[in-house]
Design an enzyme around this catalytic site. Structure first.
Site, PDB file in Angstrom:
ATOM      1  CG  HIS A 102     -50.702  -4.636  -2.883  1.00 21.70           C
ATOM      2  ND1 HIS A 102     -51.042  -6.191  -3.498  1.00 21.70           N
ATOM      3  CD2 HIS A 102     -49.029  -4.738  -3.506  1.00 21.70           C
ATOM      4  CE1 HIS A 102     -50.055  -6.129  -4.323  1.00 21.70           C
ATOM      5  NE2 HIS A 102     -49.199  -5.720  -4.149  1.00 21.70           N
ATOM      6  CG  HIS A 104     -47.151  -0.829  -3.051  1.00 24.54           C
ATOM      7  ND1 HIS A 104     -45.674  -1.871  -2.748  1.00 24.54           N
ATOM      8  CD2 HIS A 104     -47.633  -1.118  -4.174  1.00 24.54           C
ATOM      9  CE1 HIS A 104     -45.908  -2.586  -3.496  1.00 24.54           C
ATOM     10  NE2 HIS A 104     -46.974  -2.548  -4.097  1.00 24.54           N
TER      11      HIS A 104
HETATM   12  P1  5GP Z   1     -46.524  -6.026  -6.352  1.00 25.33           P
HETATM   13  O1  5GP Z   1     -45.327  -6.175  -7.082  1.00 25.33           O
HETATM   14  O2  5GP Z   1     -47.649  -7.107  -6.277  1.00 25.33           O
HETATM   15  O3  5GP Z   1     -47.468  -4.412  -6.504  1.00 25.33           O
HETATM   16  O4  5GP Z   1     -45.649  -5.634  -4.601  1.00 25.33           O
HETATM   17  C1  5GP Z   1     -46.058  -6.668  -3.655  1.00 25.33           C
HETATM   18  C2  5GP Z   1     -45.185  -6.143  -3.046  1.00 25.33           C
HETATM   19  O5  5GP Z   1     -45.105  -7.637  -1.972  1.00 25.33           O
HETATM   20  C3  5GP Z   1     -43.701  -6.055  -3.116  1.00 25.33           C
HETATM   21  O6  5GP Z   1     -43.618  -5.212  -2.587  1.00 25.33           O
HETATM   22  C4  5GP Z   1     -43.182  -6.892  -2.296  1.00 25.33           C
HETATM   23  O7  5GP Z   1     -42.063  -6.588  -1.812  1.00 25.33           O
HETATM   24  C5  5GP Z   1     -44.745  -7.278  -1.049  1.00 25.33           C
HETATM   25  N1  5GP Z   1     -43.165  -8.725  -0.602  1.00 25.33           N
HETATM   26  C6  5GP Z   1     -43.963 -10.220  -1.232  1.00 25.33           C
HETATM   27  N2  5GP Z   1     -44.411 -10.583  -0.725  1.00 25.33           N
HETATM   28  C7  5GP Z   1     -43.746 -10.718   0.777  1.00 25.33           C
HETATM   29  C8  5GP Z   1     -44.490 -10.495   2.411  1.00 25.33           C
HETATM   30  O8  5GP Z   1     -44.213 -12.729   2.971  1.00 25.33           O
HETATM   31  N3  5GP Z   1     -43.686 -10.044   3.647  1.00 25.33           N
HETATM   32  C9  5GP Z   1     -44.090  -8.826   3.206  1.00 25.33           C
HETATM   33  N4  5GP Z   1     -44.485  -7.836   4.312  1.00 25.33           N
HETATM   34  N5  5GP Z   1     -43.772  -8.197   2.113  1.00 25.33           N
HETATM   35  C10 5GP Z   1     -44.005  -8.858   1.282  1.00 25.33           C
END
Ligand code: 5GP
Length: 116
Positions: A102, A104
């Site tokens: 993903h 951001h």
């Molecule tokens: P990572 O730490 O893997 O780069 O980012 C994962 C992101 O996914 C985090 O910013 C977290 O807040 C977001 N996230 C996790 N679960 C969900 C969800 O169920 N719905 C949404 N909209 N965001 C999520």
């Protein structure tokens, strides 16, 4: 690499709700549940690519489409010229928590550098 899906598969299939702001055949964009900026949107491919390490010549078109979707969106919300940040975290040291790549998109405030 685990073959199990992540929560993002369920967001793609609409099994769990998300605040979707962009969708086409390849990419989904939705608001982060725990926003770190006034604009914090996640752009994901509609195929499972677990980490940045798993991007390859067969699936890189999805990544290009994620970037293009971000470009359209930042123009639409009026943040293209102000500037913004696009981040992809990878594995443990990158603090990746969801193993479906993903981007951001963070916008709407001045960012800090270096990131924590
Ligand atoms: P990572 O730490 O893997 O780069 O980012 C994962 C992101 O996914 C985090 O910013 C977290 O807040 C977001 N996230 C996790 N679960 C969900 C969800 O169920 N719905 C949404 N909209 N965001 C999520």
């Amino acid at each position: 690499m685990s073959d199990e899906g992540t929560i993002f598969d369920k967001i793609i299939s609409k099994e769990i709700p998300a605040d979707v702001i962009y969708e086409d055949d390849f990419v989904l964009g939705f608001k982060d549940i725990n926003p770190q900026a006034p604009v914090h949107v996640l752009f994901i491919p509609k195929v499972r690519i677990s980490t940045h390490n798993d991007i390859n010549t067969d699936n890189v078109d999805y990544v290009a489409k994620m970037h293009l979707a971000i470009n359209d969106y930042v123009k639409e919300i009026g943040e293209a010229e102000n500037g913004y940040r696009v981040v992809m975290n990878c594995n443990e040291n990158g603090q990746q928590t969801v193993y479906h790549i993903h981007m951001h998109l963070l916008a709407g405030r001045m960012m800090n550098w270096p990131p924590g």
